[in-house]
Write a protein that holds these residues in place. Structure first.
Motif, PDB file in Angstrom:
ATOM      1  N   ASN A 152     113.491 -35.255  24.222  1.00  0.00           N
ATOM      2  CA  ASN A 152     113.976 -36.452  24.807  1.00  0.00           C
ATOM      3  C   ASN A 152     113.268 -37.688  23.991  1.00  0.00           C
ATOM      4  OD1 ASN A 152     115.822 -35.614  26.594  1.00  0.00           O
ATOM      5  ND2 ASN A 152     114.641 -35.265  28.184  1.00  0.00           N
ATOM      6  N   LEU A 153     111.816 -37.645  23.720  1.00  0.00           N
ATOM      7  CA  LEU A 153     111.105 -38.564  23.227  1.00  0.00           C
ATOM      8  C   LEU A 153     111.652 -39.084  21.933  1.00  0.00           C
ATOM      9  CD1 LEU A 153     107.503 -37.440  23.775  1.00  0.00           C
ATOM     10  CD2 LEU A 153     108.760 -39.442  25.063  1.00  0.00           C
ATOM     11  N   ARG A 154     112.142 -37.868  20.910  1.00  0.00           N
ATOM     12  CA  ARG A 154     112.691 -38.256  19.626  1.00  0.00           C
ATOM     13  C   ARG A 154     114.166 -38.409  19.581  1.00  0.00           C
ATOM     14  NH1 ARG A 154     109.538 -33.400  16.234  1.00  0.00           N
ATOM     15  NH2 ARG A 154     107.414 -34.124  16.798  1.00  0.00           N
ATOM     16  N   LEU A 155     114.937 -37.796  20.322  1.00  0.00           N
ATOM     17  CA  LEU A 155     116.314 -37.653  20.316  1.00  0.00           C
ATOM     18  C   LEU A 155     117.009 -38.681  21.163  1.00  0.00           C
ATOM     19  CD1 LEU A 155     116.903 -33.988  19.396  1.00  0.00           C
ATOM     20  CD2 LEU A 155     116.673 -36.008  17.889  1.00  0.00           C
ATOM     21  N   SER A 156     116.560 -39.065  22.199  1.00  0.00           N
ATOM     22  CA  SER A 156     117.311 -39.929  23.399  1.00  0.00           C
ATOM     23  C   SER A 156     117.683 -41.276  22.693  1.00  0.00           C
ATOM     24  CB  SER A 156     116.400 -40.105  24.543  1.00  0.00           C
ATOM     25  OG  SER A 156     115.336 -40.946  24.314  1.00  0.00           O
ATOM     26  N   GLU A 157     118.834 -41.644  23.212  1.00  0.00           N
ATOM     27  CA  GLU A 157     119.413 -43.026  22.759  1.00  0.00           C
ATOM     28  C   GLU A 157     119.699 -43.834  23.889  1.00  0.00           C
ATOM     29  OE1 GLU A 157     120.463 -43.983  19.450  1.00  0.00           O
ATOM     30  OE2 GLU A 157     119.273 -42.385  18.603  1.00  0.00           O
ATOM     31  N   ARG A 158     118.979 -45.067  23.740  1.00  0.00           N
ATOM     32  CA  ARG A 158     119.470 -46.231  24.687  1.00  0.00           C
ATOM     33  C   ARG A 158     120.749 -47.066  24.231  1.00  0.00           C
ATOM     34  NH1 ARG A 158     117.547 -51.857  25.274  1.00  0.00           N
ATOM     35  NH2 ARG A 158     117.512 -52.121  27.730  1.00  0.00           N
ATOM     36  N   LEU A 159     121.896 -46.834  25.091  1.00  0.00           N
ATOM     37  CA  LEU A 159     123.072 -47.312  24.687  1.00  0.00           C
ATOM     38  C   LEU A 159     123.613 -48.469  25.978  1.00  0.00           C
ATOM     39  CD1 LEU A 159     124.624 -44.396  22.880  1.00  0.00           C
ATOM     40  CD2 LEU A 159     123.848 -46.593  21.851  1.00  0.00           C
ATOM     41  N   TYR A 160     124.354 -49.274  25.618  1.00  0.00           N
ATOM     42  CA  TYR A 160     125.123 -49.828  26.575  1.00  0.00           C
ATOM     43  C   TYR A 160     126.542 -49.306  26.869  1.00  0.00           C
ATOM     44  CZ  TYR A 160     127.054 -53.872  29.133  1.00  0.00           C
ATOM     45  OH  TYR A 160     127.636 -54.618  30.214  1.00  0.00           O
TER      46      TYR A 160
END
Length: 98
Positions: free
Chosen positions: A53-61
């Motif tokens: 989750n630290l490396r691969l999570s993405e913040r998207l709208y």
């Protein structure tokens, strides 16, 4: 799973207080957000501070009207809700409001 803090008992009810954790707010991918806004797509649902989750999570709208993911509110369209893949090619396991 609800966690209780037995060191702090409520004097009125006699019940221990519930401990709020960030992991309690993780949603499954089968449940879409009800409103538009920023979300974080997660690699796993176990722990927010895990390596994946630290490396691969993405913040998207997320746009609730069109059910699509964008890089920003007026940005470019990235993918539909269920078609999005994380940077390692894996489908997201869950999401949380950001």
């Amino acid at each position: 799973m609800t966690r209780y803090d037995f060191s702090k008992i409520d004097p009125r009810t006699g019940m221990p207080r519930i401990v709020e954790r960030d992991e309690d707010h993780i949603q499954l991918m089968s449940r879409m957000p009800g409103r538009s806004g920023y979300i974080r797509l997660l690699q796993n649902r176990v722990n927010l501070r895990s390596v994946g989750n630290l490396r691969l999570s993405e913040r998207l709208y997320y746009n609730a009207y069109t059910r699509t993911l964008y890089s920003a509110p007026n940005g470019t369209k990235i993918a539909l809700w269920h078609a999005y893949r994380l940077p390692n090619g894996q489908r997201a396991a869950g999401w949380i409001e950001d």
